[in-house]
Enzyme design. Sequence first.
Site, PDB file in Angstrom:
ATOM      1  N   THR A  44     -10.431  20.934 -47.710  1.00 26.42           N
ATOM      2  CA  THR A  44      -9.208  20.205 -47.381  1.00 26.42           C
ATOM      3  C   THR A  44      -8.492  20.802 -46.183  1.00 26.42           C
ATOM      4  O   THR A  44      -7.933  20.071 -45.366  1.00 26.42           O
ATOM      5  CB  THR A  44      -8.270  20.177 -48.606  1.00 26.42           C
ATOM      6  OG1 THR A  44      -8.929  19.457 -49.649  1.00 26.42           O
ATOM      7  CG2 THR A  44      -6.949  19.509 -48.296  1.00 26.42           C
TER       8      THR A  44
ATOM      9  N   SER B 118     -15.724  21.233 -50.575  1.00 31.86           N
ATOM     10  CA  SER B 118     -16.336  22.306 -51.368  1.00 31.86           C
ATOM     11  C   SER B 118     -17.133  21.781 -52.555  1.00 31.86           C
ATOM     12  O   SER B 118     -18.028  22.461 -53.042  1.00 31.86           O
ATOM     13  CB  SER B 118     -15.296  23.323 -51.836  1.00 31.86           C
ATOM     14  OG  SER B 118     -14.448  22.792 -52.817  1.00 31.86           O
TER      15      SER B 118
ATOM     16  N   THR C 294     -10.783  24.253 -51.961  1.00 32.01           N
ATOM     17  CA  THR C 294     -10.232  24.917 -53.141  1.00 32.01           C
ATOM     18  C   THR C 294     -10.991  24.608 -54.427  1.00 32.01           C
ATOM     19  O   THR C 294     -10.926  25.393 -55.373  1.00 32.01           O
ATOM     20  CB  THR C 294      -8.750  24.546 -53.322  1.00 32.01           C
ATOM     21  OG1 THR C 294      -8.623  23.128 -53.430  1.00 32.01           O
ATOM     22  CG2 THR C 294      -7.917  25.055 -52.151  1.00 32.01           C
ATOM     23  N   ASP C 295     -11.696  23.505 -54.499  1.00 29.93           N
ATOM     24  CA  ASP C 295     -12.371  23.152 -55.753  1.00 29.93           C
ATOM     25  C   ASP C 295     -13.444  24.151 -56.159  1.00 29.93           C
ATOM     26  O   ASP C 295     -13.599  24.450 -57.345  1.00 29.93           O
ATOM     27  CB  ASP C 295     -12.990  21.752 -55.665  1.00 29.93           C
ATOM     28  CG  ASP C 295     -11.934  20.661 -55.705  1.00 29.93           C
ATOM     29  OD1 ASP C 295     -10.918  20.832 -56.411  1.00 29.93           O
ATOM     30  OD2 ASP C 295     -12.118  19.640 -55.022  1.00 29.93           O
TER      31      ASP C 295
END
Length: 170
Positions: A17, A61, A90-91
């Site tokens: 992101t 990710s 971030t995932d």
Amino acid sequence: MELNSSMQVLVIQTGGTIDKDYPKRKGGYAFEIGKSAARGIIEQHNVPLRFRYETVCQKDSQDITDEDRLKLLTVCNDCSEKLILITHGTDNLLTTAAFLGHQNLPKRIILTGAFLPEKFKDSDAAFNVGVALGALQCLSSNGIYVAMNGLVLPWRQAMRDPDTGQYVPK
């Protein structure tokens, strides 16, 4: 490790992101992974350190594979830099942090990302990159760290709160 003027920080882009940009294609509706947000942030704020930039992949990710992680490991292992900042989605940031953490690299590596693209007005991207760069200089031990939400945690001590999505200590 003391930081001196000859030391260089390697900044590695993997996507996520933080690097998302508005679609450039006509009729595009989904975000695209663009240029390195960290590079733009660092250049905008005139950070007085030496940097080298490399892109390993430009993926969300959720789409990062073990092959991508192996390529990332190779870049981290083979580079001359001892200080490395990795921007990541971030995932699956913690999955990549754990993968690198099990390798026992003799380097100080911090993974960071953002919950909103750097292009967005209220993005946390610049804050997270700034915290990560400060931590790279101040941490006294090599290892793999996560810098999110104003916290810097060794990868084994970081988790994502299932209710808020924030990164917190275990």
